[in-house]
Design a protein around this motif. Sequence first.
Motif, PDB file in Angstrom:
ATOM      1  N   PHE A   1      -1.640  20.309   8.417  1.00  0.00           N
ATOM      2  CA  PHE A   1      -0.834  20.659   7.235  1.00  0.00           C
ATOM      3  C   PHE A   1       0.638  20.373   7.487  1.00  0.00           C
ATOM      4  CE2 PHE A   1       1.934  24.061   5.556  1.00  0.00           C
ATOM      5  CZ  PHE A   1       1.948  23.692   4.221  1.00  0.00           C
ATOM      6  N   GLU A   2       1.175  20.894   8.592  1.00  0.00           N
ATOM      7  CA  GLU A   2       2.605  20.720   8.861  1.00  0.00           C
ATOM      8  C   GLU A   2       2.959  19.267   9.115  1.00  0.00           C
ATOM      9  OE1 GLU A   2       6.186  22.235  11.831  1.00  0.00           O
ATOM     10  OE2 GLU A   2       4.144  22.978  12.134  1.00  0.00           O
ATOM     11  N   GLY A   3       2.068  18.537   9.777  1.00  0.00           N
ATOM     12  CA  GLY A   3       2.348  17.147  10.099  1.00  0.00           C
ATOM     13  C   GLY A   3       1.974  16.160   9.012  1.00  0.00           C
ATOM     14  N   PHE A   4       1.591  16.657   7.862  1.00  0.00           N
ATOM     15  CA  PHE A   4       1.152  15.784   6.768  1.00  0.00           C
ATOM     16  C   PHE A   4       2.277  14.837   6.343  1.00  0.00           C
ATOM     17  CE2 PHE A   4       0.461  14.793   2.266  1.00  0.00           C
ATOM     18  CZ  PHE A   4      -0.816  14.263   2.330  1.00  0.00           C
ATOM     19  N   GLU A   5       1.973  13.555   6.266  1.00  0.00           N
ATOM     20  CA  GLU A   5       2.963  12.543   5.910  1.00  0.00           C
ATOM     21  C   GLU A   5       2.709  11.981   4.514  1.00  0.00           C
ATOM     22  OE1 GLU A   5       3.676   9.444   8.713  1.00  0.00           O
ATOM     23  OE2 GLU A   5       3.491  10.761  10.449  1.00  0.00           O
ATOM     24  N   VAL A   6       3.785  11.730   3.799  1.00  0.00           N
ATOM     25  CA  VAL A   6       3.703  11.116   2.469  1.00  0.00           C
ATOM     26  C   VAL A   6       4.095   9.651   2.597  1.00  0.00           C
ATOM     27  CG1 VAL A   6       4.585  11.119   0.113  1.00  0.00           C
ATOM     28  CG2 VAL A   6       4.204  13.295   1.303  1.00  0.00           C
ATOM     29  N   ASN A   7       3.094   8.788   2.576  1.00  0.00           N
ATOM     30  CA  ASN A   7       3.328   7.348   2.681  1.00  0.00           C
ATOM     31  C   ASN A   7       2.710   6.559   1.528  1.00  0.00           C
ATOM     32  OD1 ASN A   7       4.726   7.162   5.296  1.00  0.00           O
ATOM     33  ND2 ASN A   7       2.815   7.946   6.137  1.00  0.00           N
ATOM     34  N   THR A   8       1.680   7.118   0.904  1.00  0.00           N
ATOM     35  CA  THR A   8       0.971   6.412  -0.159  1.00  0.00           C
ATOM     36  C   THR A   8       0.902   7.281  -1.412  1.00  0.00           C
ATOM     37  OG1 THR A   8      -1.204   7.297   0.453  1.00  0.00           O
ATOM     38  CG2 THR A   8      -0.464   5.296   1.589  1.00  0.00           C
ATOM     39  N   VAL A   9       0.424   6.696  -2.490  1.00  0.00           N
ATOM     40  CA  VAL A   9       0.264   7.438  -3.748  1.00  0.00           C
ATOM     41  C   VAL A   9      -0.687   8.614  -3.548  1.00  0.00           C
ATOM     42  CG1 VAL A   9      -0.582   7.316  -6.125  1.00  0.00           C
ATOM     43  CG2 VAL A   9       0.745   5.412  -5.179  1.00  0.00           C
ATOM     44  N   ALA A  10      -1.780   8.376  -2.818  1.00  0.00           N
ATOM     45  CA  ALA A  10      -2.749   9.449  -2.557  1.00  0.00           C
ATOM     46  C   ALA A  10      -2.108  10.582  -1.755  1.00  0.00           C
ATOM     47  CB  ALA A  10      -3.959   8.893  -1.818  1.00  0.00           C
ATOM     48  N   ASP A  11      -1.269  10.240  -0.770  1.00  0.00           N
ATOM     49  CA  ASP A  11      -0.575  11.262   0.023  1.00  0.00           C
ATOM     50  C   ASP A  11       0.294  12.137  -0.870  1.00  0.00           C
ATOM     51  OD1 ASP A  11      -1.654  10.200   2.338  1.00  0.00           O
ATOM     52  OD2 ASP A  11       0.106   8.968   2.779  1.00  0.00           O
ATOM     53  N   TYR A  12       1.001  11.489  -1.792  1.00  0.00           N
ATOM     54  CA  TYR A  12       1.886  12.236  -2.684  1.00  0.00           C
ATOM     55  C   TYR A  12       1.091  13.191  -3.571  1.00  0.00           C
ATOM     56  CZ  TYR A  12       5.320  13.258  -6.300  1.00  0.00           C
ATOM     57  OH  TYR A  12       6.157  13.909  -7.174  1.00  0.00           O
ATOM     58  N   GLU A  13      -0.039  12.739  -4.051  1.00  0.00           N
ATOM     59  CA  GLU A  13      -0.886  13.596  -4.889  1.00  0.00           C
ATOM     60  C   GLU A  13      -1.396  14.802  -4.093  1.00  0.00           C
ATOM     61  OE1 GLU A  13      -3.815  10.817  -6.214  1.00  0.00           O
ATOM     62  OE2 GLU A  13      -2.558  10.029  -7.842  1.00  0.00           O
TER      63      GLU A  13
ATOM     64  N   GLU B   1       0.815  -1.213   0.000  1.00  0.00           N
ATOM     65  CA  GLU B   1       0.000   0.000   0.000  1.00  0.00           C
ATOM     66  C   GLU B   1       0.854   1.271   0.000  1.00  0.00           C
ATOM     67  OE1 GLU B   1       0.576  -1.199   4.335  1.00  0.00           O
ATOM     68  OE2 GLU B   1       0.217  -2.183   2.400  1.00  0.00           O
ATOM     69  N   GLY B   2       2.161   1.107   0.200  1.00  0.00           N
ATOM     70  CA  GLY B   2       3.039   2.268   0.264  1.00  0.00           C
ATOM     71  C   GLY B   2       3.602   2.645  -1.099  1.00  0.00           C
ATOM     72  N   LEU B   3       4.414   3.675  -1.083  1.00  0.00           N
ATOM     73  CA  LEU B   3       5.083   4.127  -2.300  1.00  0.00           C
ATOM     74  C   LEU B   3       6.412   3.406  -2.424  1.00  0.00           C
ATOM     75  CD1 LEU B   3       4.418   7.953  -1.998  1.00  0.00           C
ATOM     76  CD2 LEU B   3       3.682   6.535  -3.898  1.00  0.00           C
ATOM     77  N   ALA B   4       6.570   2.629  -3.474  1.00  0.00           N
ATOM     78  CA  ALA B   4       7.799   1.853  -3.634  1.00  0.00           C
ATOM     79  C   ALA B   4       9.034   2.742  -3.718  1.00  0.00           C
ATOM     80  CB  ALA B   4       7.691   0.983  -4.878  1.00  0.00           C
ATOM     81  N   ASN B   5       8.876   3.926  -4.293  1.00  0.00           N
ATOM     82  CA  ASN B   5      10.018   4.827  -4.477  1.00  0.00           C
ATOM     83  C   ASN B   5       9.826   6.125  -3.703  1.00  0.00           C
ATOM     84  OD1 ASN B   5       7.866   5.647  -6.062  1.00  0.00           O
ATOM     85  ND2 ASN B   5       9.169   6.570  -7.624  1.00  0.00           N
ATOM     86  N   ARG B   6       9.255   6.018  -2.489  1.00  0.00           N
ATOM     87  CA  ARG B   6       8.894   7.212  -1.722  1.00  0.00           C
ATOM     88  C   ARG B   6      10.057   8.186  -1.565  1.00  0.00           C
ATOM     89  NH1 ARG B   6       6.991   5.898   4.062  1.00  0.00           N
ATOM     90  NH2 ARG B   6       9.216   5.580   4.368  1.00  0.00           N
ATOM     91  N   ASN B   7      11.236   7.670  -1.213  1.00  0.00           N
ATOM     92  CA  ASN B   7      12.366   8.556  -0.951  1.00  0.00           C
ATOM     93  C   ASN B   7      12.887   9.261  -2.193  1.00  0.00           C
ATOM     94  OD1 ASN B   7      12.559   7.985   1.877  1.00  0.00           O
ATOM     95  ND2 ASN B   7      13.380   5.990   1.341  1.00  0.00           N
TER      96      ASN B   7
END
Length: 230
Positions: free
Chosen positions: A201-213, A18-24
């Motif tokens: 807003f400040e604590g928003f985490e990028v863990n999934t494709v939806a988060d990145y969008e 469910e995560g982003l394979a290339n998150r970093n």
Amino acid sequence: MKIIVMIPYWHEYEFPEEGLANRNDLKVAGYTLIDRAIRVAQSIKSVSDVVVYASSDKVLNLLKDPTSCTFMKRDSSLDSQEASIEDIVERFLQNSDADIMVLMHPRCPFIKQKTISECIDKVANKTVESAFVGSSHRKLTWFKNKPLNYSLESGKNTPNLSSIEPVIIESSAVYVFTRKLFEKTRRRVCDNPFIQITSPFEGFEVNTVADYEIAELIVNAGLDAGNTFS
């Protein structure tokens, strides 16, 4: 007193489905997540050094300026999903002279310098042995199929949200703790930590494709204009 920021990086790590394979490797407003974390950490005056702790120096290719941090090589066994964050911290402290360690996970692209500084100040001034960043949620919450902060007992009304105790969720973005605490307890959080509450807003985490969008939408809306390093 030496304050070191350590940013761990998992080389060729296989993230959950469910995560982003290339998150970093992803870029938010032109900077990779790890580059953004380094730049925010560098802007904190009390920090002695910013160290990227990884098994391969290929991580430096993700930075616009590879000289912006110190690279420390770690054993590739720590890239395993079986390796705990305590394993990584323990090994790092064996090779570091940090008195206070700031553990940063590069998943919160909008974290502010002031937020991290306030956590550091609390620990450096010996107010507490550890501090971390979290978010407060005044919601009706459940845990293990039971209400956590309200009751289903017969005759009791559902409480108004304004009257219930908020639930604090660790953001896992920033942890500040003393070497002494970790060596004594093998924990990054003490019994009575300081918790720096951030906005959603400040604590928003990028863990999934939806988060990145969503992160891209935040940037496109101009809400990231005040970042320390931009």
